[in-house]
Design an enzyme around this catalytic site. Structure first.
Site, PDB file in Angstrom:
ATOM      1  N   ASP A  48     -11.098   0.319   4.982  1.00 54.11           N
ATOM      2  CA  ASP A  48     -10.759   1.050   3.755  1.00 54.11           C
ATOM      3  C   ASP A  48     -11.505   0.426   2.585  1.00 54.11           C
ATOM      4  O   ASP A  48     -11.451  -0.801   2.388  1.00 54.11           O
ATOM      5  CB  ASP A  48      -9.253   1.000   3.509  1.00 54.11           C
ATOM      6  CG  ASP A  48      -8.801   2.017   2.480  1.00 54.11           C
ATOM      7  OD1 ASP A  48      -9.557   2.981   2.228  1.00 54.11           O
ATOM      8  OD2 ASP A  48      -7.695   1.863   1.939  1.00 54.11           O
ATOM      9  N   GLU A  62      -1.900   6.645  -1.341  1.00 58.78           N
ATOM     10  CA  GLU A  62      -3.250   6.614  -1.881  1.00 58.78           C
ATOM     11  C   GLU A  62      -3.979   7.830  -1.341  1.00 58.78           C
ATOM     12  O   GLU A  62      -4.142   7.976  -0.119  1.00 58.78           O
ATOM     13  CB  GLU A  62      -3.985   5.327  -1.498  1.00 58.78           C
ATOM     14  CG  GLU A  62      -3.399   4.111  -2.206  1.00 58.78           C
ATOM     15  CD  GLU A  62      -4.209   2.852  -2.021  1.00 58.78           C
ATOM     16  OE1 GLU A  62      -4.002   1.918  -2.814  1.00 58.78           O
ATOM     17  OE2 GLU A  62      -5.052   2.804  -1.091  1.00 58.78           O
ATOM     18  N   ASP A 115      -3.463   6.578   2.579  1.00 61.67           N
ATOM     19  CA  ASP A 115      -3.273   5.167   2.916  1.00 61.67           C
ATOM     20  C   ASP A 115      -1.947   4.717   2.304  1.00 61.67           C
ATOM     21  O   ASP A 115      -1.904   4.198   1.189  1.00 61.67           O
ATOM     22  CB  ASP A 115      -4.441   4.348   2.376  1.00 61.67           C
ATOM     23  CG  ASP A 115      -4.364   2.898   2.801  1.00 61.67           C
ATOM     24  OD1 ASP A 115      -3.848   2.621   3.893  1.00 61.67           O
ATOM     25  OD2 ASP A 115      -4.839   2.035   2.040  1.00 61.67           O
ATOM     26  N   ARG A 154       3.733  -1.560  -2.114  1.00 59.50           N
ATOM     27  CA  ARG A 154       3.170  -2.309  -3.231  1.00 59.50           C
ATOM     28  C   ARG A 154       3.817  -3.676  -3.434  1.00 59.50           C
ATOM     29  O   ARG A 154       3.141  -4.639  -3.824  1.00 59.50           O
ATOM     30  CB  ARG A 154       3.292  -1.496  -4.522  1.00 59.50           C
ATOM     31  CG  ARG A 154       2.525  -0.189  -4.505  1.00 59.50           C
ATOM     32  CD  ARG A 154       1.050  -0.390  -4.310  1.00 59.50           C
ATOM     33  NE  ARG A 154       0.311   0.876  -4.446  1.00 59.50           N
ATOM     34  CZ  ARG A 154      -0.979   1.010  -4.180  1.00 59.50           C
ATOM     35  NH1 ARG A 154      -1.680  -0.017  -3.751  1.00 59.50           N
ATOM     36  NH2 ARG A 154      -1.569   2.188  -4.315  1.00 59.50           N
ATOM     37  N   GLN A 183       2.568  -5.884  -0.601  1.00 62.22           N
ATOM     38  CA  GLN A 183       1.147  -6.120  -0.857  1.00 62.22           C
ATOM     39  C   GLN A 183       0.931  -7.158  -1.952  1.00 62.22           C
ATOM     40  O   GLN A 183       0.089  -8.060  -1.821  1.00 62.22           O
ATOM     41  CB  GLN A 183       0.477  -4.801  -1.246  1.00 62.22           C
ATOM     42  CG  GLN A 183      -1.000  -4.915  -1.583  1.00 62.22           C
ATOM     43  CD  GLN A 183      -1.581  -3.598  -2.099  1.00 62.22           C
ATOM     44  OE1 GLN A 183      -0.879  -2.590  -2.188  1.00 62.22           O
ATOM     45  NE2 GLN A 183      -2.855  -3.603  -2.432  1.00 62.22           N
ATOM     46  N   LYS A 203      -0.277  -2.594   4.010  1.00 59.98           N
ATOM     47  CA  LYS A 203      -1.108  -1.427   4.308  1.00 59.98           C
ATOM     48  C   LYS A 203      -1.068  -1.018   5.775  1.00 59.98           C
ATOM     49  O   LYS A 203      -1.318   0.145   6.107  1.00 59.98           O
ATOM     50  CB  LYS A 203      -2.571  -1.734   3.939  1.00 59.98           C
ATOM     51  CG  LYS A 203      -2.815  -1.995   2.467  1.00 59.98           C
ATOM     52  CD  LYS A 203      -2.877  -0.706   1.697  1.00 59.98           C
ATOM     53  CE  LYS A 203      -3.442  -0.942   0.303  1.00 59.98           C
ATOM     54  NZ  LYS A 203      -3.645   0.318  -0.425  1.00 59.98           N
ATOM     55  N   GLU A 259      -0.437   3.964 -10.148  1.00 56.12           N
ATOM     56  CA  GLU A 259      -1.363   4.241 -11.238  1.00 56.12           C
ATOM     57  C   GLU A 259      -0.840   5.389 -12.098  1.00 56.12           C
ATOM     58  O   GLU A 259      -0.848   5.314 -13.338  1.00 56.12           O
ATOM     59  CB  GLU A 259      -2.690   4.628 -10.591  1.00 56.12           C
ATOM     60  CG  GLU A 259      -3.925   4.459 -11.390  1.00 56.12           C
ATOM     61  CD  GLU A 259      -5.137   4.939 -10.609  1.00 56.12           C
ATOM     62  OE1 GLU A 259      -6.162   5.161 -11.273  1.00 56.12           O
ATOM     63  OE2 GLU A 259      -5.056   5.123  -9.375  1.00 56.12           O
TER      64      GLU A 259
END
Length: 393
Positions: free
Chosen positions: A105, A178, A212, A216, A219, A232, A337
């Site tokens: 990725d 994602e 994907d 969070r 991660q 992920k 985001e």
């Protein structure tokens, strides 16, 4: 029989995407979508390579064979197709179209990388010093790539919030998506060689939609210093239909200006930017429209970088673009985001939402310009969140 294609269909003869399907009377096999029908290629073309449960044997035959088969399919579906080779889309079950060999990725959107940099490092430069010199990526987990429609179990793992003194184990509390495009290698390259940007289209067979899924909080705690792992690796979803790269000639556009000039192995005489419009629906409500044409690094550059150290590539390798985001807020391809780390929730179904709850469903769709002024579709990639299962500690 003659297959009817409705006016404005995203699955006309300019597209002809491949997939793996089954019916109550047949095992998994390769088909091509034409309008609202699926054509069984083993029956229609009389070729056993399409009676296999994945596209890999066909893809391994190489570029010249891909061109030949596309020509034969176009001629076939423009005339009469054997009745026994045609199935309604609604009557078939779609499966993972490829045997995934490896999965990488990338992180190719300057807008996405800059936004995350501002979120995670507010007092520093948004982009890391290497970002505009090479396509940054990480090696993912091929065994957890699943086809659209597969439910996604909320992952568990270690997480540590800023206000916690020590990490705890538990279910992900900041589950995200994602929106990406995935590129499938059809013809591999040997160990010790590399794939120049000019040879991209002879190696990459087709393109899929990709989600994907990202934990969070897991991660954020784990990724230093080696990058994404458990946050992920629990699931990556792809669309059932593989749009041939041969169908995307009309979608080619220049990439954004790349400054500084890339090193010679990353240079492209004819850039492989792609004018693809994505849409992300959260519980049936569109919340963002990421534009792939804004991606800084092209898929040809990604493949060149992936192999420049001599790493081999294989039939069935899948590599993804990374989150697709544009300059506007309604073009951001990840919820972290879109909601600015949860501080700016969006309204979904009359509620203020930041990250995914159990029972939520996310669907990503996309279209691109096709030949003769048409538009072609990529189908969809959909996943619904199930509660975390009891994990062994």
């Amino acid at each position: 029989m003659r297959i009817e294609i409705a006016a404005g269909s995203h699955f006309g003869t300019a597209n002809l995407p491949y997939g793996v399907f089954s019916t109550p009377g047949t095992e998994r096999r390769v088909g091509v979508r034409v309008g609202d029908s699926v054509v069984d290629l083993a029956v229609a073309l009389g070729d056993d390579v399409f009676a296999k449960p994945s596209l890999n044997p066909f893809m391994a035959q190489g570029y010249d064979r891909w061109v030949e088969v596309r020509r034969r399919i176009t001629e076939l579906v423009s005339g009469e197709v054997p009745d026994e080779a045609v199935h309604a889309v609604a009557d078939v079950t779609m499966h993972l179209p490829i045997e995934v060999a490896d999965y990488v990725d990338f992180y190719a959107s300057e807008h996405h990388a800059s936004n995350l940099g501002r979120l995670f490092r507010p007092n520093a430069e948004p982009l890391m010093p290497n970002w505009k010199h090479l396509p940054v990526g990480y090696h993912g987990r091929a065994g957890t790539v699943v086809v659209s429609g597969t439910d996604i179990v909320r992952p568990c793992g270690q997480r540590k919030a800023a206000d916690e003194d020590a990490p705890t184990f538990g279910e992900c509390r900041r589950l995200d998506i994602e929106a990406e495009m995935g590129f499938i290698v059809g013809a591999g390259s040997p160990l010790g060689s590399s794939v120049p940007t000019a040879e991209f289209e002879r190696h990459v067979f087709g393109v899929v939609l990709l989600n994907d899924w990202s934990a969070r909080d897991i991660q954020a705690w784990e990724y230093v210093p080696l990058g994404p792992n458990l946050g992920k690796s629990f699931a990556t979803s792809i669309s059932a239909w593989v749009v041939p790269l041969l169908a995307l000639g009309a979608a080619r556009v220049p990439t954004p200006v790349q400054d500084p000039k890339p090193l010679p192995y990353l240079e492209e005489r004819e850039p492989w930017g792609l004018d693809i419009d994505l849409s992300v629906a959260w519980n049936g409500q569109e919340v963002t429209r990421p534009p792939y044409r804004e991606m800084y690094w092209s898929p040809a550059q990604m493949l060149a970088h992936l192999t420049i150290n001599g790493a081999s590539s294989r039939t069935g390798d899948l590599y993804a673009s990374g989150t697709i985001s544009g300059p506007e807020k309604n073009q951001r391809g990840a919820f972290i985001e879109l909601t600015w780390g949860g501080k700016e929730p969006v309204e979904v179904g009359g509620e203020q939402r930041s990250f995914l709850l159990d029972g939520d469903e996310v669907t990503i769709t996309a279209t691109a310009p096709g030949a003769d002024g048409t538009r072609i579709g990529f189908g969809e990639v959909t996943g619904r969140i199930l509660p975390a299962t009891e994990a062994k500690r």
